[in-house]
Design an enzyme around this catalytic site. Structure first.
Site, PDB file in Angstrom:
ATOM      1  N   ARG A  50       0.844  -1.193   0.000  1.00 31.19           N
ATOM      2  CA  ARG A  50       0.000   0.000   0.000  1.00 31.19           C
ATOM      3  C   ARG A  50       0.883   1.248   0.000  1.00 31.19           C
ATOM      4  O   ARG A  50       1.276   1.729   1.058  1.00 31.19           O
ATOM      5  CB  ARG A  50      -0.907   0.014   1.233  1.00 31.19           C
ATOM      6  CG  ARG A  50      -1.797  -1.220   1.374  1.00 31.19           C
ATOM      7  CD  ARG A  50      -2.544  -1.175   2.689  1.00 31.19           C
ATOM      8  NE  ARG A  50      -3.360  -2.364   2.889  1.00 31.19           N
ATOM      9  CZ  ARG A  50      -4.064  -2.613   4.003  1.00 31.19           C
ATOM     10  NH1 ARG A  50      -4.020  -1.743   5.006  1.00 31.19           N
ATOM     11  NH2 ARG A  50      -4.767  -3.709   4.114  1.00 31.19           N
ATOM     12  N   ASP A  52       1.845   5.135  -0.223  1.00 30.07           N
ATOM     13  CA  ASP A  52       1.161   6.343   0.242  1.00 30.07           C
ATOM     14  C   ASP A  52       0.926   7.317  -0.905  1.00 30.07           C
ATOM     15  O   ASP A  52       1.405   7.123  -2.027  1.00 30.07           O
ATOM     16  CB  ASP A  52       1.990   7.026   1.327  1.00 30.07           C
ATOM     17  CG  ASP A  52       2.067   6.206   2.608  1.00 30.07           C
ATOM     18  OD1 ASP A  52       1.147   5.419   2.856  1.00 30.07           O
ATOM     19  OD2 ASP A  52       3.066   6.367   3.348  1.00 30.07           O
ATOM     20  N   ARG A 196       9.889   6.460   4.628  1.00 29.75           N
ATOM     21  CA  ARG A 196       9.987   7.921   4.684  1.00 29.75           C
ATOM     22  C   ARG A 196      10.446   8.397   6.056  1.00 29.75           C
ATOM     23  O   ARG A 196      11.185   9.385   6.170  1.00 29.75           O
ATOM     24  CB  ARG A 196       8.645   8.536   4.306  1.00 29.75           C
ATOM     25  CG  ARG A 196       8.290   8.331   2.828  1.00 29.75           C
ATOM     26  CD  ARG A 196       6.816   8.547   2.566  1.00 29.75           C
ATOM     27  NE  ARG A 196       6.417   9.904   2.863  1.00 29.75           N
ATOM     28  CZ  ARG A 196       5.141  10.303   2.925  1.00 29.75           C
ATOM     29  NH1 ARG A 196       4.162   9.437   2.710  1.00 29.75           N
ATOM     30  NH2 ARG A 196       4.853  11.558   3.190  1.00 29.75           N
TER      31      ARG A 196
END
Length: 247
Positions: A50, A52, A196
């Site tokens: 998934r 972002d 991140r």
């Protein structure tokens, strides 16, 4: 029912991420709409992960089911590439076992984060422009710590629905490329926002805001608030996904 994997890539700009959302356009929604149109029945897809909002994928896999075998996979590829526009590109359709799963069967995932050291009008939306000088040797020494730990709670988005924050990171390294530096990280799985947050904390090491020992202590605290700022998504790429039955 027949199950197929699709291999594709996408530019994440303009999408809320991979997963379907009620009030924003996702990559999953676009692909499901195209497949449903071509196959003539409502078709859902399950992705390998998934990503972002704004995050790209050089190599993503998803699986879907059909009532009948696909006679001409080349024709289906052409149809999907036509219907999904310029930001999504399909490369391959692979028949797999009925119980094959794009998410749970993946044994390894690799992400890359690109940092430009000089301003570029051509890649500004595809890489992060570093506004200060970074010590990449120091950042690599800190990155080595990631291979020695297993609990990545400090780099996970809060209030997620995962059962464990344990990941096995097998590679984490910065290296130069034509316009700057790229960070490559490989693991069996990743938590939401993990890459991140890891990069953001490594940048703090590179700026000498924190030491390598501080970086280790941040991991040991298992507290997202202790880690660095999450980096912008436009410079992050899902680079590869591996399966035991796909070469």
């Amino acid at each position: 029912m027949m199950r197929y994997f699709i291999r594709f890539s996408y530019n994440g700009k303009g999408y809320c991420g991979w997963q379907r959302q009620p009030n924003a356009l996702s990559v999953q929604e676009v692909i499901e709409g195209a497949l449903s149109k071509v196959l003539g029945r409502e078709t859902s897809v399950t992705g390998a992960g998934r990503t972002d909002a704004g995050v790209h994928a050089m190599c993503m896999y998803a699986h879907f089911d059909t009532l009948n075998p696909i006679a001409d996979t080349g024709k289906l590829l052409r149809s999907l590439n036509h219907l999904c526009g310029k930001q999504i590109a399909f490369q391959e359709i692979i028949p797999v076992a009925d119980d094959a799963h794009a998410r749970f069967d993946a044994t390894e995932r690799t992400y890359k984060y690109f940092v430009n050291t000089e301003k570029s009008p051509f890649t500004s939306e595809l890489a992060w422009q570093a506004p200060y000088k970074l010590d990449y040797d120091l950042m690599n020494k800190a990155a080595e710590i990631l291979l020695t730990v297993s609990d990545f709670t400090s780099f996970s988005k809060l209030h997620t629905d995962v059962k464990t924050n344990i990941c096995n990171v097998t590679h984490a390294h910065w290296e130069p490329y034509s316009q700057g530096w790229v960070f490559t990280i490989t693991a069996d799985r990743f938590l939401r926002n993990m890459v991140r947050a890891v990069v953001g904390t490594l940048v703090d090491v590179g700026r000498k805001k924190i030491t390598i020992e501080d970086f280790r202590r941040i991991i040991e605290q298992k507290d997202r608030c202790a880690a660095g700022t999450s980096m912008p998504g436009h410079a992050l790429y899902l680079w590869n996904v591996k399966y035991p039955y796909i070469k």
